[in-house]
Design an enzyme around this catalytic site. Structure first.
Site, short mmCIF file in Angstrom:
data_model
loop_
_atom_site.label_atom_id
_atom_site.label_comp_id
_atom_site.label_asym_id
_atom_site.label_seq_id
_atom_site.Cartn_x
_atom_site.Cartn_y
_atom_site.Cartn_z
N ALA A 181 0.83 -1.21 0.00
CA ALA A 181 0.00 0.00 0.00
C ALA A 181 0.87 1.25 0.00
CB ALA A 181 -0.92 -0.01 1.22
N PHE A 182 0.22 2.41 -0.24
CA PHE A 182 0.94 3.67 -0.38
C PHE A 182 1.54 4.16 0.93
CE2 PHE A 182 -3.17 5.16 1.15
CZ PHE A 182 -2.81 6.17 2.03
N LYS A 206 4.00 -5.73 -6.65
CA LYS A 206 3.13 -4.69 -7.19
C LYS A 206 3.00 -3.59 -6.15
CE LYS A 206 -1.70 -3.88 -8.06
NZ LYS A 206 -1.54 -2.46 -7.96
N GLU A 284 -2.81 -8.38 5.46
CA GLU A 284 -2.63 -7.31 6.44
C GLU A 284 -3.61 -6.20 6.09
OE1 GLU A 284 -0.93 -7.53 9.04
OE2 GLU A 284 0.69 -8.95 8.71
N CYS A 318 -1.76 1.94 9.49
CA CYS A 318 -2.78 0.94 9.82
C CYS A 318 -2.90 0.79 11.34
CB CYS A 318 -2.48 -0.40 9.16
SG CYS A 318 -0.81 -0.98 9.42
N THR A 319 -1.88 1.24 12.08
CA THR A 319 -1.90 1.16 13.55
C THR A 319 -2.27 2.49 14.21
OG1 THR A 319 0.48 1.57 13.56
CG2 THR A 319 -0.23 -0.74 13.67
N ALA A 480 5.65 -0.64 15.86
CA ALA A 480 6.03 -2.03 16.14
C ALA A 480 7.50 -2.26 15.81
CB ALA A 480 5.16 -2.98 15.34
#
Length: 529
Positions: A181-182, A206, A284, A318-319, A480
């Site tokens: 992802a970006f 990708k 994820e 994402c966190t 993390a």
């Protein structure tokens, strides 16, 4: 975008920079990374692509940085073919020899730490310290993978049969597809590729269509190391494009594992398609992360953690903390201090490439639109904007960090993840109630509890505590370390990357029984004579 071929020379132009990047010394790092503005279409005889032109847009200005040509689905299929051809050579190397090559990749990344970090800031939009930290993550995971290359092992188990050995053997899968992802355009690929490569797999990457320059620069570093060691560049191939190119990667039976990082909605589709062909998935997906501050918490520590977890990367981790769950007795005080901290953040907004900037833009117009839509929905449903809530009047995709109170924990907008710096304020009386609020969403990625009560700590990490894959005590939801497995439960997908025994996902397990005697006893004492 750009397709990394095995033995094919493509000289057609495939990338054009805007003039200001060509002439401004500020962007000299592009040439250092091999993104030559003088001859952008020729990449060591291995680069090309015949798909449509896409635009790389600067989040800071909203202006086009460069135009890059995508791969086509057919070229993606060719990349898989070449990765498959290169696999026997790569897999036949001893694991420590593969580790040595990954070590060299880490060293090249060290040499390019700052310029690659600058490119992340330019194209993704995160502030420079975070961008450099992201590249450092890839370096760290290379170091980790080097050690792993001499350590991952099977086992020997006692056999119930005389003169028998019962073994467990791990072997590489083959071709691994990585769709990243970006928001972490370097690190997520690094987590996957470094470990997958030492395990003996070849990689098809990708990258996000909105960060093609980062993908190109990173792959050039890797391919240079591979070729220097006499290894075909197709061991680590790059493709890019939209849904059609992703579909080609996900649906191809030759891709043994697809590691996908992105939204829960798309991840569910990826999982179903890969499972339908009996492939393996590493997902994820989204997070709706909560940070709980108990009555007995160190409020100064909790405040510092909350600020970074809420607004770091402009809320595009994402966190990122999406829900701040405060004990009723400290809610007013904590909320007041949080507003003060957010106000100070507004004084540190600017170009993320500048060292002094603490808060950058959202990544895209799409992210800006989602921010505005969420604010409107929250207000329509009775939410109170305690702080922020507006787009900042300057070029680019800048918004105010936002605090919203007054919504039910069950409100649809609170249950959703908006990839922006928006945090919802909730309150609780007991730790049990706070844990229930934490678990009251479909996602299960990261969670945090601030407390000095040891009973609360062990309740939080126990079987009836947080249901997330990442369960923190007295630190925030973001940040993390590579040594622990990263990932989440429920609608977050269940995947694990990085440390611990995550390497097992990139390999296949064989249970091996060897009879080194002259009799043929059966298991469980069965007699068949």
């Amino acid at each position: 975008m750009l397709h990394l071929f095995f033995k094919k020379l493509i000289k057609s132009p495939n990338m054009q920079f805007t003039r200001n990047l060509v002439t401004d010394p500020k962007y000299g790092f592009l040439k250092q990374l091999g993104l030559s503005t003088e001859n952008p279409g020729l990449y060591d005889g291995r680069w090309g692509g015949t798909g449509k032109l896409i635009e790389s847009i600067s989040p800071t200005s909203g202006q086009v940085i460069a135009k890059v040509r995508e791969s086509t689905p057919e070229e993606a299929a060719n990349a898989i073919s070449e990765a498959q051809k290169a696999w026997p050579q790569w897999a036949s190397l001893p694991a420590p020899a593969r580790g040595e090559i990954v070590r060299q990749i880490g060293d090249e990344l060290r040499k390019n730490l700052k310029p690659l970090g600058q490119l992340v800031s330019l194209e993704m939009g995160k502030i420079l310290p975070e961008s450099i930290g992201e590249v450092q993550e890839y370096i760290d995971i290379c170091d980790y993978a080097v050690g792993l290359s001499r350590m991952f092992a099977g086992g020997i188990f006692p056999s119930e049969r005389k003169d028998h050995a019962l073994l467990e053997k791990w072997n590489p899968l083959g071709v691994v597809g990585v769709i990243s992802a970006f928001n972490f355009p370097v690190a997520v690929y690094g987590w996957n590729s470094a470990i997958a490569m030492v395990c003996g797999n070849t990689i098809i990457w990708k990258g996000a269509p909105s960060t093609p320059l980062i993908s190109i620069a990173t792959t050039k570093i890797i391919s240079g190391v591979l070729e220097k060691n006499g290894i075909p560049g197709s061991v680590a191939s790059l493709i890019t494009g939209g849904a059609d190119v992703g579909e080609a990667l996900v649906s191809d039976k030759r891709v043994s594992l697809v590691s996908f990082t992105g939204s829960t909605k798309v991840g569910k589709e990826v999982g179903l398609k890969v499972q339908s062909r009996f492939g393996k998935c590493l997902l994820e997906l989204g997070g709706n992360n909560a940070l709980i501050v108990a009555q007995d918490a160190n409020l100064e520590m909790a405040m510092r953690a909350a600020v970074f977890s809420c607004v770091g990367t402009t809320g595009q981790r994402c966190t990122t903390t999406r829900r701040l769950i405060l004990h009723k007795s400290i809610k007013t005080e904590f909320l007041g201090k949080l507003k003060t901290a957010f106000k100070s953040i507004l004084g540190r907004i600017g170009d993320p490439m500048e060292d002094s900037v603490l808060y950058g833009p959202l990544h895209s117009q799409q992210a800006l639109d989602a921010f505005k839509k969420t604010i409107k929905t929250a207000e329509e449903n009775g939410g109170t904007i305690e702080f922020g809530g507006k787009q900042i009047d300057r070029p680019g995709f800048y918004v105010e960090p936002t605090i919203i109170s007054g919504l039910s924990p069950d409100a649809a907008i609170v249950q959703q993840e908006t990839f922006a710096p928006i945090v919802y304020i909730l309150e609780f009386d007991s730790v049990e109630e706070a844990i229930a609020l934490n678990n009251n969403v479909e996602q299960g990625l990261s969670s945090s509890l601030f407390t000095n009560n040891i009973q609360n700590m062990f309740k939080w990490i126990g079987p009836l505590g947080s249901d997330c894959g990442i369960v923190n005590v007295n630190i925030g939801t973001s940040g993390a370390e590579i040594g622990g497995a990263f990932g989440g439960e429920k609608a977050t997908g269940g995947g694990r990357e990085s440390g611990s025994d995550s390497w097992k996902q990139y390999m296949r397990r064989s249970t091996v029984t060897i009879n080194h005697g002259t009799d043929l006893p059966l298991a469980q004492g069965i007699k068949f004579e």
